[in-house]
Design an enzyme around this catalytic site. Structure first.
Site, PDB file in Angstrom:
ATOM      1  N   ARG A  49       0.636  -1.289   0.124  1.00 49.73           N
ATOM      2  CA  ARG A  49      -0.037   0.061   0.025  1.00 49.73           C
ATOM      3  C   ARG A  49       0.909   1.368  -0.027  1.00 49.73           C
ATOM      4  NH1 ARG A  49      -4.143   2.794   4.428  1.00 49.73           N
ATOM      5  NH2 ARG A  49      -5.099   4.053   2.749  1.00 49.73           N
ATOM      6  N   LEU A  50       0.268   2.296  -1.143  1.00 47.58           N
ATOM      7  CA  LEU A  50       1.026   3.598  -0.780  1.00 47.58           C
ATOM      8  C   LEU A  50      -0.521   4.157  -0.432  1.00 47.58           C
ATOM      9  CD1 LEU A  50       3.161   5.787  -1.306  1.00 47.58           C
ATOM     10  CD2 LEU A  50       2.004   6.147  -3.552  1.00 47.58           C
ATOM     11  N   ALA A  51      -0.327   4.884   0.831  1.00 46.53           N
ATOM     12  CA  ALA A  51      -1.642   5.490   1.187  1.00 46.53           C
ATOM     13  C   ALA A  51      -1.920   6.815   0.795  1.00 46.53           C
ATOM     14  CB  ALA A  51      -1.600   5.544   2.952  1.00 46.53           C
ATOM     15  N   VAL A  52      -2.786   6.919  -0.074  1.00 43.79           N
ATOM     16  CA  VAL A  52      -3.162   8.285  -0.872  1.00 43.79           C
ATOM     17  C   VAL A  52      -4.508   8.586  -0.347  1.00 43.79           C
ATOM     18  CG1 VAL A  52      -3.441   9.266  -2.927  1.00 43.79           C
ATOM     19  CG2 VAL A  52      -1.552   7.866  -2.534  1.00 43.79           C
ATOM     20  N   VAL A  53      -5.382   7.843  -0.132  1.00 44.68           N
ATOM     21  CA  VAL A  53      -6.585   8.090   0.463  1.00 44.68           C
ATOM     22  C   VAL A  53      -7.063   7.435   1.637  1.00 44.68           C
ATOM     23  CG1 VAL A  53      -7.582   9.241  -1.513  1.00 44.68           C
ATOM     24  CG2 VAL A  53      -8.054   6.907  -1.293  1.00 44.68           C
ATOM     25  N   GLU A  77      -7.388   4.844  -8.999  1.00 36.18           N
ATOM     26  CA  GLU A  77      -8.016   6.320  -8.471  1.00 36.18           C
ATOM     27  C   GLU A  77      -9.359   6.048  -9.286  1.00 36.18           C
ATOM     28  OE1 GLU A  77      -4.005   5.770  -8.028  1.00 36.18           O
ATOM     29  OE2 GLU A  77      -4.720   7.036  -9.681  1.00 36.18           O
ATOM     30  N   ASP A  97     -11.810   5.120  -2.253  1.00 37.24           N
ATOM     31  CA  ASP A  97     -12.384   5.401  -3.750  1.00 37.24           C
ATOM     32  C   ASP A  97     -12.818   3.947  -4.265  1.00 37.24           C
ATOM     33  OD1 ASP A  97      -9.393   5.694  -3.563  1.00 37.24           O
ATOM     34  OD2 ASP A  97      -9.806   5.330  -5.927  1.00 37.24           O
ATOM     35  N   THR A 337      14.147   3.601 -27.176  1.00 32.28           N
ATOM     36  CA  THR A 337      13.593   4.856 -26.795  1.00 32.28           C
ATOM     37  C   THR A 337      12.932   4.834 -25.258  1.00 32.28           C
ATOM     38  OG1 THR A 337      12.649   6.866 -27.543  1.00 32.28           O
ATOM     39  CG2 THR A 337      11.290   4.697 -27.821  1.00 32.28           C
ATOM     40  N   SER A 363       2.148  14.650 -14.487  1.00 30.74           N
ATOM     41  CA  SER A 363       2.928  14.666 -15.530  1.00 30.74           C
ATOM     42  C   SER A 363       2.167  14.753 -16.965  1.00 30.74           C
ATOM     43  CB  SER A 363       3.576  13.543 -15.425  1.00 30.74           C
ATOM     44  OG  SER A 363       4.499  13.292 -16.582  1.00 30.74           O
ATOM     45  N   GLY A 364       2.892  14.984 -17.993  1.00 30.05           N
ATOM     46  CA  GLY A 364       2.192  15.410 -19.307  1.00 30.05           C
ATOM     47  C   GLY A 364       2.065  14.166 -20.249  1.00 30.05           C
TER      48      GLY A 364
END
Length: 561
Positions: A49-53, A77, A97, A337, A363-364
């Site tokens: 787990r990366l606790a983001v919410v 997400e 979520d 590449t 990021s783009g």
């Protein structure tokens, strides 16, 4: 961003098999869990787990009292989870979520569930009441998913291939591991012995089609027709919304900023949205390059213009070359590449993790494929051919740029967010007439640039800055990163090795020493897995033998101008 892993019908000891799940521990540095499935002693879930919410109830597999027979492990997400919760009046047990997946599935089944999810995701859903297993992945494959399945019904699933390649199975000495196709879900029957049988694999969404969840979002009404001012207004509305919905997190937000058009638009829009949301911390932006890098200079101009807390990361050729081995291990590819472009992104992610508290990174990615940003689009024979190529690139994103973006950031416990691949924004862009989307007046992404011409979001010189590949822009024009790599590798691979390359590597035989060198490293980590890459990334409609934009005639002409 998390790491998910699951086994169904394992013949080997689960406590030994679970060691493989530790290969993806980097994806979830905050916590991990292994959980066996009640009544199925040879089935289990693993989760990093990366606790983001929802710091309190965010562990997985997610199980709620209302549906004790459902088990969900997912990485992603779901940006519209609150909107759907309120619309359907679902009673939530957590603030996660992903809980919406359980409620939607109970209400309308798996097909309706995946079509309603506005976000990026890879999931494993187990229904022990109906004896079903479901796998699903978002439209562009922004979140990774790999699977291995044997003829006798053993199934293994993981966020990254490295969590599967060392698994043992009595019937199969060499387990075939392959990426799960983006924009698809799979239905499998769960047998009493824990094994599974595939029932159907369904493509639920094409990038051109407006997604079903558009019916339930709160984007202001778009104007009909293809008048240029109408289109520009619609694009601004949708892009603004794409960034806004991605603010969903309890952790600090940062942004990669190369100084190119795409990352600059993301950074400027993001900073505006953070101010409107009254977020208290300054936006951190991050740029990387060597001395005299055009990217560093351009990124500095943008950061000054928008007022971000800007970080510049300098690296030298030796540092870049030193990380090639760990970069290729993280990527799980030997595409030329992709490897080149990943070095800078890997090093900047390492810096962010070590020196800042930014965890959710914008990021783009995806813009070049969507808006026809690659230099070679100038050579497209017709707008229709350019449209076909754009859609092909989008279908293959999960093998190239999206793969790079995910693995290089996830390797350092960061979560990437990519507004250009928003469902609403991208489907609308692809619905525009083909001749609106092609390069104009010698400038690629002309429509996108024109859309933000009067916004003052970013400096005009950046808005109209020609395309520069990330792997090139981090170094000066005099000494490109690909030249530095080729000069170093020239002494690492001899001519005799190249002469026998076809015998040693019959699949995607490397044509250059650089390709040979990356392939050697890849085979060292993942022997016999060359088929993970169906083909090398190369520009179309040109005789170029190298994927770098700096080798193309259009770039040379622009550089002299």
């Amino acid at each position: 961003m998390c790491g998910i892993w699951a086994l169904f019908g394992s013949d080997d000891c689960l406590s030994v098999q679970c060691l493989s799940a530790m290969k993806i521990a980097h994806r979830g540095p905050d916590a991990f869990r292994f959980e066996n499935v009640n009544g199925y002693t040879n089935c289990c879930f693993g989760f990093h787990r990366l606790a983001v919410v929802d710091q309190l109830f965010g562990m997985q597999p997610i199980r709620v009292k209302k549906y004790p027979y459902l088990w969900l492990c997912y990485n992603g997400e779901i940006y519209n989870h609150k909107k759907l919760q309120h619309h359907f009046e679902f009673e939530y047990q957590t603030k996660v979520d992903g809980e919406i997946i359980l409620h939607l599935y109970d209400k309308g089944g798996i097909e309706q569930t995946v079509c309603m999810l506005d976000g990026v995701f890879a999931f494993i859903l187990l229904d022990t009441a109906n004896k079903k297993v479901f796998l699903g992945r978002d439209t562009y494959g922004v979140r990774p998913l790999f699977k291995a399945m044997t003829e006798d019904g053993f199934l293994a699933v993981c966020s990254e291939a490295k969590g599967l390649v060392n698994l043992k199975h009595s019937m199969t000495p060499f387990l075939k591991v392959e990426p799960f196709s983006p924009g698809h879900y799979e239905v499998l029957d769960l047998k009493p012995n824990g094994k599974v049988a595939s029932v159907e694999m369904v493509k639920y969404h094409h990038c051109r089609d407006e997604p079903l969840h558009a019916l339930y979002d709160n984007v202001e009404k778009l104007f009909p027709g293809f008048e240029i001012e109408t289109v520009k207004s619609n694009l601004r509305i949708l892009f603004d919304n794409a960034v806004k919905k991605r603010l969903m997190t309890d952790r600090r937000i940062g942004c990669l900023l190369s100084g190119g058009l795409d990352s600059s638009l993301v950074a400027a829009t993001l900073l505006k949205q953070l101010k409107e949301a009254q977020v208290q911390y300054p936006l951190q932006t991050f740029a990387i390059g060597m001395e005299d890098s055009p990217d560093l200079l351009a990124a500095r101009k943008v950061a000054n213009h928008i007022g971000s807390e800007h970080h510049e990361v300098l690296f030298n050729s030796e540092e870049g070359i030193q990380v090639l081995d760990e970069v290729i291990f993280s990527l799980e590819t030997y595409d030329i590449t992709t490897v080149r472009a990943s070095v800078g992104m890997y090093l900047i992610s390492k810096y962010i993790r070590k020196n800042t508290d930014s965890v959710v990174i914008f990021s783009g990615e995806g813009s070049d494929e969507l808006t026809q940003g690659y230099i070679y689009f100038h050579k497209a024979p017709s707008p229709e051919k350019a449209e076909e190529e754009s859609e092909r690139l989008l279908r293959e994103l999960y093998l190239f740029d999206v793969l790079r973006a995910d693995r290089t950031t996830a390797a350092h416990g960061l979560e990437l967010r990519v507004p250009f691949l928003d469902h609403r924004f991208s489907s609308y862009y692809l619905s525009l007439p083909p001749d609106m989307r092609v390069p104009k007046n010698g400038i690629e992404k002309h429509l996108l640039r024109e859309t933000f011409e009067d916004s003052n979001l970013i400096p005009k010189e950046i808005l109209w800055r020609p395309k520069e590949a990330f792997s090139d822009g981090i170094t000066s024009v005099k000494n490109s990163w690909f030249r530095i790599l080729q000069d170093y590798i020239e002494h690492q691979v001899d001519d005799a090795a190249m002469a026998s390359a076809a015998q040693k590597f019959p699949i995607n035989t490397p044509k250059t020493k650089e390709g040979y060198y990356y392939r050697q490293i890849f085979e060292n980590h993942y022997p016999g897995r060359a088929d993970w890459l169906p083909h090398y990334w190369m520009p179309r409609w040109t005789s170029a033998t190298d994927p770098s934009a700096r080798t193309l005639t259009h770039y040379k002409a622009a550089a002299k101008a």
